[in-house]
Design a protein around this motif. Structure first.
Motif, short mmCIF file in Angstrom:
data_model
loop_
_atom_site.label_atom_id
_atom_site.label_comp_id
_atom_site.label_asym_id
_atom_site.label_seq_id
_atom_site.Cartn_x
_atom_site.Cartn_y
_atom_site.Cartn_z
N UNK A 1 0.83 -1.21 0.00
CA UNK A 1 0.00 0.00 0.00
C UNK A 1 0.87 1.26 0.00
N UNK A 2 2.00 1.18 0.70
CA UNK A 2 2.90 2.37 0.78
C UNK A 2 3.54 2.68 -0.57
N UNK A 3 3.57 1.69 -1.47
CA UNK A 3 4.26 1.90 -2.75
C UNK A 3 3.32 2.39 -3.84
N UNK A 4 2.03 2.44 -3.54
CA UNK A 4 1.05 2.84 -4.56
C UNK A 4 1.09 4.36 -4.76
N UNK A 5 1.18 4.78 -6.03
CA UNK A 5 1.17 6.21 -6.38
C UNK A 5 0.09 6.41 -7.45
N UNK A 6 -0.17 7.66 -7.85
CA UNK A 6 -1.16 7.87 -8.93
C UNK A 6 -0.77 7.20 -10.24
N UNK A 7 0.54 6.88 -10.38
CA UNK A 7 0.99 6.24 -11.64
C UNK A 7 0.85 4.71 -11.61
N UNK A 8 0.52 4.15 -10.46
CA UNK A 8 0.46 2.68 -10.35
C UNK A 8 -0.73 2.12 -11.14
N UNK A 9 -0.46 1.14 -11.98
CA UNK A 9 -1.56 0.55 -12.75
C UNK A 9 -1.81 -0.91 -12.39
N UNK A 10 -0.87 -1.52 -11.67
CA UNK A 10 -1.09 -2.94 -11.37
C UNK A 10 -0.13 -3.51 -10.35
N UNK A 11 -0.43 -4.74 -9.95
CA UNK A 11 0.45 -5.51 -9.07
C UNK A 11 0.80 -6.81 -9.82
N UNK A 12 2.09 -7.09 -9.84
CA UNK A 12 2.55 -8.34 -10.45
C UNK A 12 3.07 -9.21 -9.30
N UNK A 13 2.22 -10.12 -8.83
CA UNK A 13 2.59 -10.98 -7.70
C UNK A 13 3.34 -12.21 -8.19
N UNK A 14 4.07 -12.82 -7.27
CA UNK A 14 4.86 -14.00 -7.65
C UNK A 14 4.61 -15.12 -6.64
N UNK A 15 4.29 -16.30 -7.16
CA UNK A 15 4.15 -17.47 -6.30
C UNK A 15 5.54 -18.09 -6.13
N UNK A 16 6.36 -17.41 -5.35
CA UNK A 16 7.76 -17.80 -5.21
C UNK A 16 7.89 -19.25 -4.73
N UNK A 17 8.73 -19.98 -5.39
CA UNK A 17 9.02 -21.40 -5.09
C UNK A 17 7.80 -22.29 -5.29
N UNK A 18 6.74 -21.76 -5.93
CA UNK A 18 5.52 -22.56 -6.14
C UNK A 18 4.55 -22.45 -4.99
#
Ligand code: T4K
Length: 401
Positions: A132-149
């Motif tokens: 949430x702290x990283x969201x700015x007006x320019x943010x369009x998405x979140x790219x999440x990662x299922x690290x290690x599966x």
């Protein structure tokens, strides 16, 4: 069997293994089945452009995952790029730095800024509290990662995406064959992207796929991976060449038939590592949720230098000398690699957990070329090294090995 540290290669002993043990040695299903498919393909002279194997492979993956659409592609990176473009991401996208560089590059390649967000130290996943702290007006998405599966915080990420009107895409490169709350990974966010690279437990030589339950998005991605062609002489969209060839699809069809076997072997190896590494001070094996489906394709250790008496890098040196090619995925983190290092020279200040985890994690060999006896030997060397951590550290420092 090493009886003492004098038997270690770094002290002049013989390597534990004559041949190198790799992380990511490809699994191969029924060889004859694959060769028969190749024969048919050669007779048919249909090698690419939505051939019959590609069509059958897509259908089988969609069925296996219980997802409406599967579009296979030439690799996971192009699949990510196409999904990102089809979702019309722009400006900034929030992403972990603790990932393979392809995750960040697939954004930057399209001049979208990857905004690196810190991870949770237990799960190695994006930390929803920090997003949430990283969201700015320019943010369009979140790219999440299922690290290690292991599935990331899917619900928390979905809530955040909804609350801030962001698109949610998952890099599921590690997570083919894994589930979350009993549903296969592939069904979450707007779309999920798999890698079928040679080093993945399920491979198509090179390859990848985007899966989605959104039919319009699927249609768009199908066009995009084929230059935007909607029929002969009719381009209706900007596109690229993301097509999977028939030989890769044949490998995929062959390997799908052995999928359960590959997973069973990975699980056997994981259980073997689990019992052999238990109780070694400073060595923690990352566990999997036994209530979910998992592919067990990565054996992930965290090394606590204070408890183990030596660092992850020092342990890795000992193992490499024994021909055990343990890897430091994802050291040093994307933010410390170019071009991101130059773009964001102080990113490390916002990524304390990423920095710490990247220094502690080591991935050990597994897959169908590794047997329990080899695992016992690997673990015995880890144990011997940790028992003599301080002496080995001193030796490595003095010899600068
Ligand atoms: N997102 C994530 C989170 C990913 O992890 C990846 C790929 C992607 C996206 C992108 O998907 P793709 O575009 O690759 O489909 C390897 C793989 O090349 C890479 O696919 C993978 N992640 C990453 C985690 O691992 P390296 O740099 O470790 O590869 P390399 O050449 O050192 O190979 C690893 C080991 O495997 C070596 O010890 C040798 C062995 N090996 C390798 C190949 C290619 C074999 O025994 N046979 C082989 O054919 O990146």
């Amino acid at each position: 069997m090493k009886n003492g540290i004098e038997d270690l290669v770094i002290f002049g002993g013989y390597p534990a293994f004559d041949d190198k043990l790799h992380v990511g040695r490809p699994n191969i299903g029924n060889r004859q089945r694959f060769l028969d498919l190749m024969d048919d393909m050669l007779d048919r002279r249909w090698f690419s452009n939505d051939g019959p194997y590609v069509k059958e492979f897509e259908k089988k993956i969609a069925e296996y995952l219980g997802v409406k659409n599967c579009i296979v592609m030439c690799n996971g990176t192009i699949a990510l790029e196409i999904a990102i473009r089809a979702l019309e991401l722009k400006g900034e996208v929030i992403v972990p730095s603790f990932t393979f560089i392809a995750t960040a590059h697939s954004l930057q390649w399209q001049e979208i800024t990857p905004v690196f967000c810190d991870i949770d130290h237990r799960t190695h996943h994006l930390d929803p509290k920090t997003i949430e702290k990283m969201i700015t007006p320019r943010t369009s998405g979140i790219l999440g990662l299922h690290t290690w599966g292991r599935p990331c915080a899917i619900e928390a990420l979905s809530d955040l995406a909804q609350k801030h009107n962001l698109k949610l895409l998952f890099d599921a490169a590690h997570a083919f064959g894994c589930s979350y709350n009993g549903r296969m990974i592939g069904n979450f966010g707007s779309a999920e992207v798999f890698s079928f690279h040679a080093t993945k437990f399920f491979n198509t030589f090179e390859g990848g796929a985007v899966v989605t339950n959104n039919d319009d998005l699927a249609k768009k991605m199908r066009l995009m991976k084929n230059f935007g062609f909607a029929g002969y002489d009719n381009v209706i969209y900007i596109g690229t060449n993301g097509k999977m060839n028939e030989a890769s699809a044949a490998m995929g069809l062959t390997n799908l038939e052995s999928l359960d076997e590959f997973i069973a072997v990975n699980r056997r190896n994981y259980e073997c590592y689990r019992s052999c590494l238990a109780g070694i001070p400073g060595i923690t094996l990352l566990k999997h949720d036994d209530g979910e489906k998992h592919n067990y394709q990565y054996i992930i250790l965290e090394i606590d230098e204070d408890e183990a008496g030596l660092s992850r890098d020092e342990l890795q040196k000992v193992l490499w000398a024994e021909n055990i090619l343990a890897r430091r995925y994802f050291y040093p983190g994307c933010h410390r690699m170019e071009p991101y290092r130059s773009y964001f020279p102080h990113a490390n200040l916002l990524l304390p957990v990423t920095e710490e985890v990247a220094k502690r994690v080591m991935v050990l060999p597994t897959g169908s070329t590794i047997d329990p006896q080899s695992i016992e030997t690997i673990c015995q060397i880890v144990q011997l090294t940790v028992e003599n951590g301080k002496d080995i550290k001193k030796h490595l420092m003095s010899d600068d090995l």
